[in-house]
Enzyme design. Structure first.
Site, PDB file in Angstrom:
ATOM      1  N   GLU A  63       0.774  -1.239   0.094  1.00  0.00           N
ATOM      2  CA  GLU A  63      -0.040  -0.008  -0.113  1.00  0.00           C
ATOM      3  C   GLU A  63       0.917   1.260  -0.145  1.00  0.00           C
ATOM      4  O   GLU A  63       0.650   2.245  -0.920  1.00  0.00           O
ATOM      5  CB  GLU A  63      -0.899  -0.057   1.328  1.00  0.00           C
ATOM      6  CG  GLU A  63      -1.982  -1.162   1.247  1.00  0.00           C
ATOM      7  CD  GLU A  63      -1.562  -2.355   2.095  1.00  0.00           C
ATOM      8  OE1 GLU A  63      -2.199  -2.883   2.541  1.00  0.00           O
ATOM      9  OE2 GLU A  63      -0.267  -2.650   1.984  1.00  0.00           O
ATOM     10  N   TRP A  67      19.573 -37.210 -16.091  1.00  0.00           N
ATOM     11  CA  TRP A  67      18.444 -36.451 -16.024  1.00  0.00           C
ATOM     12  C   TRP A  67      17.157 -37.344 -16.311  1.00  0.00           C
ATOM     13  O   TRP A  67      17.150 -37.517 -17.738  1.00  0.00           O
ATOM     14  CB  TRP A  67      18.344 -35.073 -16.474  1.00  0.00           C
ATOM     15  CG  TRP A  67      19.599 -34.105 -15.951  1.00  0.00           C
ATOM     16  CD1 TRP A  67      20.803 -33.757 -16.731  1.00  0.00           C
ATOM     17  CD2 TRP A  67      19.553 -33.358 -14.701  1.00  0.00           C
ATOM     18  NE1 TRP A  67      21.365 -33.088 -15.736  1.00  0.00           N
ATOM     19  CE2 TRP A  67      20.643 -32.721 -14.648  1.00  0.00           C
ATOM     20  CE3 TRP A  67      18.684 -33.408 -13.739  1.00  0.00           C
ATOM     21  CZ2 TRP A  67      20.915 -31.868 -13.442  1.00  0.00           C
ATOM     22  CZ3 TRP A  67      19.052 -32.668 -12.711  1.00  0.00           C
ATOM     23  CH2 TRP A  67      20.137 -32.085 -12.576  1.00  0.00           C
ATOM     24  N   THR A 119      18.529 -37.262  -0.254  1.00  0.00           N
ATOM     25  CA  THR A 119      18.660 -36.891  -1.497  1.00  0.00           C
ATOM     26  C   THR A 119      20.008 -36.031  -1.553  1.00  0.00           C
ATOM     27  O   THR A 119      20.644 -35.736  -2.448  1.00  0.00           O
ATOM     28  CB  THR A 119      17.329 -35.947  -1.861  1.00  0.00           C
ATOM     29  OG1 THR A 119      16.297 -36.782  -1.957  1.00  0.00           O
ATOM     30  CG2 THR A 119      17.539 -35.182  -2.932  1.00  0.00           C
ATOM     31  N   ASP A 138      22.814 -36.886  -4.105  1.00  0.00           N
ATOM     32  CA  ASP A 138      22.532 -35.886  -5.458  1.00  0.00           C
ATOM     33  C   ASP A 138      23.766 -34.580  -5.155  1.00  0.00           C
ATOM     34  O   ASP A 138      24.202 -34.123  -6.201  1.00  0.00           O
ATOM     35  CB  ASP A 138      21.195 -35.334  -5.544  1.00  0.00           C
ATOM     36  CG  ASP A 138      20.448 -36.478  -6.184  1.00  0.00           C
ATOM     37  OD1 ASP A 138      20.762 -37.440  -6.372  1.00  0.00           O
ATOM     38  OD2 ASP A 138      19.154 -35.981  -6.325  1.00  0.00           O
ATOM     39  N   GLU A 176      11.346 -31.208  -2.668  1.00  0.00           N
ATOM     40  CA  GLU A 176      12.023 -31.954  -3.819  1.00  0.00           C
ATOM     41  C   GLU A 176      12.059 -33.142  -3.455  1.00  0.00           C
ATOM     42  O   GLU A 176      13.094 -34.069  -4.232  1.00  0.00           O
ATOM     43  CB  GLU A 176      13.055 -31.105  -4.466  1.00  0.00           C
ATOM     44  CG  GLU A 176      12.623 -29.816  -4.896  1.00  0.00           C
ATOM     45  CD  GLU A 176      13.525 -29.040  -5.896  1.00  0.00           C
ATOM     46  OE1 GLU A 176      14.003 -29.838  -6.691  1.00  0.00           O
ATOM     47  OE2 GLU A 176      13.548 -27.666  -5.887  1.00  0.00           O
TER      48      GLU A 176
END
Length: 358
Positions: free
Chosen positions: A46, A164, A190, A194, A288
């Site tokens: 605002e 991938w 993960t 990774d 994820e």
């Protein structure tokens, strides 16, 4: 109001713990001011729009995606700013459930003689502000669970190879989604397998989401990408009782924030994890995986939105499933979501699902 909502979404992911609000000021059929919540939560939408409108705001109509705040905090209340600017009418999409506001902002405007209309595009506003409402009302952030998998629902081969499964267009879309969340969250498996950076790349953004890793024992490599960059881009680690004290000190020395969490069975309690993240200010979390964390969040009914990227390849039963064991014996017990969107993204398919907000 549709423009105000669109402007508000620009703040998603970088204005927590405050809501991502949009504001448009109109006079004589012409837009004279627009604003959205800036990084860190201030200035508010605002005041940004009023500054742009200047003296022309007197007698104008302000469209706001959330009830203007009515309490004095770090900055004066936005309701008072609208009153002082001489705005004649305020159109609000939805009320603020924060007890410090909760109807008081609209009432302050009415008491000052300003015409107030509410409920315009309220359903969309509820979606846009869902993370803020969940943090305010339930103490936890909104959770988006993203899974990229093969046609048969696998996120890696039996040997663990995952790069991938989906193509570059899908991965770029994921980076854009990360940018609109306060944090990106993965499980310890993960993080170990990774060695991800969990950052937003190639989009020219100035901010990065918090990187959250769920690791009961803190058994994470100290030479990982996350460890090496913890002082530049925030890393938060959720861990359980009994974690090695030396590892706690090591991660703190690397610049990570440590969040102790309760245990449920053999895993960290997902309810407590989200309560800790909410208490730290997060409103929107992008999970994820991996499969165990995904299953845990689904089993405890903590997933608000599902996003799937499905690739046109089959990996087979020996591959790693996208979701771990849920203990579902009957279809009626399986968590169900409503399809919102499906479209092609490069050579892959995006499908987005949501549930009714509680």
């Amino acid at each position: 109001m549709a423009l105000a909502l669109s402007l508000g979404r620009r703040g998603q992911g970088n204005c927590w713990p405050n809501p991502a609000v949009g504001c448009v000021i109109v006079k004589d059929g012409r837009i004279i001011g627009r604003g959205w919540t800036k990084p860190g939560g201030r200035p508010h939408a605002e005041t940004e729009a009023l500054a742009q409108a200047g003296a022309a705001a007197r007698g104008a109509t302000a469209y706001v995606t959330l009830e203007p705040c009515s309490h004095d905090g770090v900055t004066p209340p936005c309701a008072k700013a609208l009153i002082n600017a001489g705005v004649a009418r305020v159109v609000g999409a939805i009320g603020d459930s924060d007890p410090r506001v909760s109807g008081q902002g609209f009432e302050m405007l009415r008491m000052a003689g300003i015409e107030v209309t509410t409920g315009v595009l309220a359903d969309q506003a509820a979606r846009d502000h869902a993370g803020f409402f969940l943090k305010t009302e339930q103490g936890r952030p909104l959770v988006t669970l993203k899974l990229a998998s093969s046609f048969d629902g696998r996120i890696a081969t039996g040997s663990g190879q995952s790069k991938w499964i989906t193509g570059p267009a899908a991965r770029r879309a994921v980076h854009a989604m990360r940018a609109r969340h306060d944090a990106v969250m993965v499980g310890a498996g993960t993080a170990r397998a990774d060695d991800p950076s969990l950052t937003v790349r190639d989009l020219g953004v100035d901010h990065q989401p918090v990187r959250v890793v769920i690791s009961r024992h803190l058994d994470l490599p100290l030479m990982s990408q996350l460890a090496r960059t913890a002082k530049e881009t925030p890393v938060w680690l959720c861990y359980g009782p009994g974690a090695d004290a030396e590892r706690i000190r090591a991660w703190e020395g690397l610049g990570a924030k440590l969040l102790p969490c309760a245990v449920h069975g053999v895993q960290l309690d997902p309810n407590d994890i989200l309560q800790q993240l909410g208490a730290a200010g997060l409103t929107r979390v992008f999970c994820e995986g991996g499969s165990a964390l995904a299953a845990s969040l689904l089993a405890f009914d903590l997933v608000d939105e599902l996003i799937g990227f499905t690739a046109g390849l089959g990996i087979g039963a020996e591959g790693l499933p996208s979701i771990g064991a849920l203990g579902v014996g009957r279809l009626e017990e399986a968590p169900r979501f409503q399809l919102v969107e499906t479209r092609a993204v490069g050579k892959d398919i995006l499908h987005r699902w949501t549930r009714a907000l509680k």
